[in-house]
Structure formats: C-alpha cells, structure tokens
Design an enzyme around this catalytic site. Structure first.
Site, mmCIF file in Angstrom:
data_model
loop_
_atom_site.group_PDB
_atom_site.id
_atom_site.type_symbol
_atom_site.label_atom_id
_atom_site.label_comp_id
_atom_site.label_asym_id
_atom_site.label_seq_id
_atom_site.Cartn_x
_atom_site.Cartn_y
_atom_site.Cartn_z
ATOM 1 C CG HIS A 1 23.080 -46.631 -1.045
ATOM 2 N ND1 HIS A 1 24.209 -47.422 -1.008
ATOM 3 C CD2 HIS A 1 23.282 -45.639 -0.136
ATOM 4 C CE1 HIS A 1 25.058 -46.912 -0.131
ATOM 5 N NE2 HIS A 1 24.516 -45.845 0.415
ATOM 6 C CB CYS B 1 26.446 -43.934 -1.516
ATOM 7 S SG CYS B 1 27.372 -43.968 0.024
ATOM 8 C CG ASN C 1 26.583 -47.174 3.252
ATOM 9 O OD1 ASN C 1 26.938 -47.456 2.119
ATOM 10 N ND2 ASN C 1 26.182 -45.952 3.596
HETATM 11 O O1 UT7 Z 1 25.395 -43.764 2.235
HETATM 12 C C1 UT7 Z 1 25.123 -42.403 2.226
HETATM 13 C C2 UT7 Z 1 23.869 -42.137 2.852
HETATM 14 N N1 UT7 Z 1 24.009 -42.264 4.284
HETATM 15 C C3 UT7 Z 1 22.933 -42.370 4.980
HETATM 16 O O2 UT7 Z 1 21.895 -42.449 4.373
HETATM 17 C C4 UT7 Z 1 23.001 -42.353 6.471
HETATM 18 C C5 UT7 Z 1 21.823 -41.580 6.979
HETATM 19 N N2 UT7 Z 1 21.752 -41.452 8.408
HETATM 20 C C6 UT7 Z 1 21.458 -42.497 9.229
HETATM 21 O O3 UT7 Z 1 21.355 -43.614 8.781
HETATM 22 C C7 UT7 Z 1 21.215 -42.221 10.694
HETATM 23 O O4 UT7 Z 1 21.109 -40.837 10.893
HETATM 24 C C8 UT7 Z 1 22.322 -42.780 11.629
HETATM 25 C C9 UT7 Z 1 22.247 -44.273 11.652
HETATM 26 C C10 UT7 Z 1 23.685 -42.337 11.120
HETATM 27 C C11 UT7 Z 1 22.131 -42.278 13.071
HETATM 28 O O5 UT7 Z 1 20.844 -42.631 13.541
HETATM 29 P P1 UT7 Z 1 19.936 -41.533 14.264
HETATM 30 O O6 UT7 Z 1 18.710 -42.214 14.690
HETATM 31 O O7 UT7 Z 1 19.784 -40.392 13.283
HETATM 32 O O8 UT7 Z 1 20.775 -41.180 15.515
HETATM 33 P P2 UT7 Z 1 21.446 -39.783 15.954
HETATM 34 O O9 UT7 Z 1 22.602 -39.445 15.090
HETATM 35 O O10 UT7 Z 1 20.354 -38.760 16.101
HETATM 36 O O11 UT7 Z 1 21.980 -40.158 17.408
HETATM 37 C C12 UT7 Z 1 21.116 -40.535 18.477
HETATM 38 C C13 UT7 Z 1 21.943 -40.860 19.704
HETATM 39 C C14 UT7 Z 1 22.966 -39.782 20.032
HETATM 40 O O12 UT7 Z 1 23.045 -39.706 21.449
HETATM 41 P P3 UT7 Z 1 22.291 -38.520 22.247
HETATM 42 O O13 UT7 Z 1 22.858 -37.245 21.719
HETATM 43 O O14 UT7 Z 1 20.836 -38.703 21.912
HETATM 44 O O15 UT7 Z 1 22.621 -38.825 23.667
HETATM 45 C C15 UT7 Z 1 24.258 -40.342 19.520
HETATM 46 O O16 UT7 Z 1 25.396 -39.862 20.201
HETATM 47 O O17 UT7 Z 1 22.701 -42.046 19.481
HETATM 48 C C16 UT7 Z 1 24.080 -41.816 19.783
HETATM 49 N N3 UT7 Z 1 24.905 -42.653 18.912
HETATM 50 C C17 UT7 Z 1 25.250 -43.910 19.232
HETATM 51 N N4 UT7 Z 1 24.994 -44.686 20.298
HETATM 52 C C18 UT7 Z 1 25.488 -45.934 20.300
HETATM 53 C C19 UT7 Z 1 25.424 -42.343 17.696
HETATM 54 N N5 UT7 Z 1 26.105 -43.389 17.203
HETATM 55 C C20 UT7 Z 1 26.023 -44.374 18.129
HETATM 56 C C21 UT7 Z 1 26.505 -45.685 18.197
HETATM 57 N N6 UT7 Z 1 26.213 -46.429 19.284
HETATM 58 N N7 UT7 Z 1 27.241 -46.225 17.198
#
Ligand code: UT7
Length: 319
Positions: free
Chosen positions: A246, A114, A276
């Site tokens: 980004h 990225c 992204n």
């Molecule tokens: O380009 C390179 C740089 N990349 C980034 O900067 C990405 C950085 N990270 C992020 O943007 C965020 O961490 C994400 C968008 C990837 C995830 O958001 P989050 O608020 O950190 O969510 P999480 O991974 O902590 O997941 C929360 C919950 C989980 O369920 P439980 O364990 O709380 O029951 C996940 O399983 O959301 C669930 N989950 C989803 N639910 C519905 C994860 N993906 C999805 C989804 N739809 N697509």
C-alpha cells in the site's frame, strides 16, 4: 492438483488531471520540500467532473479483461473495494457491472478503506476455491479527493484518485493465491476516519487522521502480517520476488522492508507519482509493475496494506 484463484490480468486507470506539490502549495500552507521529505509524494491525480469511482473502476476493468484475454460475459463475480462509492447505494460494483454490459453476476462493494483491495481479494479467493465463482474482477477504486478537507494541510497533500483491477480465474496448478491474512482492530477508529456519514450526520464527511500514530501502527502491523502470510504458505523472505505495498508513505515502505530484511529493490514504489490512493494503491502499483515488465509470470509476489479501522492484510501469490 489444487484449485486456486490465479491473477490472469491486471489493469488500472488514473484521472487525467495531475497535481504537483507546487500546485498544492498555492492552495495551502505547505511546500514541495516538506511533502517529499515526509512522504516521498511528488504528484497525485485528481478526478474532475464526470470522473467517478465507478468510471475509473470500469476503465481499469476493461484493461484488465483485455490483458487477461477474457470476455466481460465470462465474469461471474465483481468485488469493488472503496471508501468513496459513487452513491451510498447501489453498490458501485453494480454500476461497473452495467457499464461492462454484464447482465447477471454477483456484484458488491467492500469497505475496508486502504486495506479494501486485500479484503476483496481474499473474499474472491475464498469464493473461487469454494466453487461459488470461476472468473472474478477484483477492483480497488477511489475518488478520495472528494472527501478531503482542502483546508487541512495535514491530510489534503497525502491522497490521490485512481483505480486498479485484477482478473482472477479458477485454475488447477501451482500458480495463484497461495495464502491471505486479514486483521482489524476497531479500538483505533478515532485515529483515521471520516467525520460524517449517512447514519450519523447525514453528510459525506471529510477525512481526519492522527498521522504519527497511524505511522507507528502501520510499520509494525505490516511487517507482522507479511511474516504471517509467508508462514502460512511455508515461505521465507528470501523466496519473495516482489512486494507490492500500500502506497501511503515512502518512509513506511522503507521501514517495513527493513523490519523484514527485504532489499529495497524488491519493493514496488509508486507513492511519488500517485500519492495514497487508498484501496486503489495496491492494484495500481501491481498493474504498473506488470506492464513495465518488472513483475513477470511465475514471480512470487506479496501484496500488503493497512488503513482506517484499523484494518490490515497481506496476500502471497505466484503470478
Ligand atoms: O493509508 C492509511 C495509512 N496512512 C498512513 O500510513 C499515514 C501515516 N502517517 C504519515 O504518513 C505521517 O505521519 C504524515 C506524513 C501524515 C505526517 O508526517 P510526520 O513526520 O508524522 O509529521 P507530523 O504530523 O508529526 O508533523 C510535523 C510538522 C508539524 O508542525 P510542528 O507541530 O512540528 O510545528 C505539522 O504541523 O509538520 C507540520 N505539517 C506540515 N507542514 C507542511 C503537517 N502537514 C504539513 C504540510 N506541510 N502538508
């Protein structure tokens, strides 16, 4: 007068097919509400047969050259940032070169995921100031959809395909790239990676990410590298007209702006429309804001990105 690399034209390209969050919810266990609330993403463009990293890049370059009023034959350097090249080799930059009808120039790819566009821009800036090139095409182009695991909802909803390009010209004066800063910390390889490659599995592999860990590094690293690049150019936050970040997650953009004390209105946001697009996201967003008239000649613009590696970087330029 100082010799600088000046951005004299921008261009971008998106695959024709646009996919909504609702479309994705038909395929994996997700929802529009979750994706919008956690990321700000509403749509992404997905490449179809015949659309590749080099075809999107070529389209973006043609638009950038037209905007710059520069002939392809004047280009003596092409740097293409990508993590999704058409083939392992030759460099996709050479495919773009051939498609543009350029018989001889320097052409190579840069792999910094990225942050790739920031790395490519910094290399081109150095080469121009060193006298090794006078007219450069710097491109970020990706077809990330081809390395996504479409069963993994934690990654497949986050990415899209596209390309952005800028024409850089050697010019004497006050406009152009004023400073760049690049970083990498390979201790974090395991937080965002592809689980395959030519030298390990012999396959292309799929994207894997520990999202929350990446998130916390992103906001911290991006705020600090922006401060660093401003310091290098003897500028302060209040001097900035626009930040083109980004586009990974709207919450990262908000958190970074808050850390710097930067008003949200100065941050170009396209993550809702494109998701992204990795190395393409910064030049795509830049082109959009130049073409819709927000970013104008003479504006002071900061570009920044962070991605797998980790790698991160920033650039401050007077347009
Ligand atoms: O380009 C390179 C740089 N990349 C980034 O900067 C990405 C950085 N990270 C992020 O943007 C965020 O961490 C994400 C968008 C990837 C995830 O958001 P989050 O608020 O950190 O969510 P999480 O991974 O902590 O997941 C929360 C919950 C989980 O369920 P439980 O364990 O709380 O029951 C996940 O399983 O959301 C669930 N989950 C989803 N639910 C519905 C994860 N993906 C999805 C989804 N739809 N697509």
């Amino acid at each position: 007068m100082t010799l600088r690399a000046r951005i004299v034209g921008t261009g971008s390209a998106l695959p024709k097919t646009r996919v909504s969050n609702e479309d994705l919810a038909q395929r994996v266990d997700t929802s529009d509400e979750w994706i919008v609330a956690r990321t700000g993403i509403r749509f992404r463009h997905i490449a179809q047969d015949g659309e590749t990293t080099s075809t999107l890049a070529t389209d973006a370059c043609q638009k950038a050259l037209k905007a710059a009023n520069v002939e392809a034959g004047e280009v003596d350097l092409i740097i293409l940032a990508t993590a999704t090249p058409d083939q392992t080799f030759p460099a996709s930059a050479t495919k773009v070169q051939a498609a543009l009808g350029i018989d001889d120039c320097i052409a190579f790819d840069v792999a910094a995921v990225c942050s790739g566009f920031l790395y490519a821009l910094s290399v081109a800036d150095s080469m121009i100031r060193a006298g090794a090139a006078r007219t450069a095409l710097v491109i970020g182009s990706e077809t990330f959809s081809r390395i996504l695991d479409w069963e993994d909802r934690t990654t497949c909803v986050l990415f899209g395909d596209g390309a952005g390009a800028v024409v850089l010209r050697a010019e004497e004066g006050e406009s152009g790239i004023l400073a760049t800063a690049l970083h990498a910390d390979g201790r974090h390889n395991g937080l965002l990676y592809v689980d395959g490659g030519p030298s390990t599995t012999g396959t292309g592999g799929k994207v894997r990410m520990k999202g929350p860990e990446v998130f916390s590094h992103a906001a911290t690293n991006l705020a600090s590298v922006m401060k660093e690049v401003l310091d290098k150019a003897s500028l302060v936050t209040d001097d900035i007209d626009w930040v083109v970040p980004h586009q990974a997650n709207a919450r990262i953009l908000d958190a970074t702006a808050r850390k710097l004390g930067l008003p949200a209105e100065k941050v170009i946001m396209t993550v809702d429309q494109h998701a992204n697009t990795s190395a393409a996201s910064v030049p795509l967003a830049l082109d959009l804001a130049v073409r819709d008239g927000r970013i104008k000649s003479g504006d002071l613009v900061v570009l920044e990105a962070m991605g797998g590696g980790f790698t991160w970087g920033a650039c401050v330029a007077r347009l």
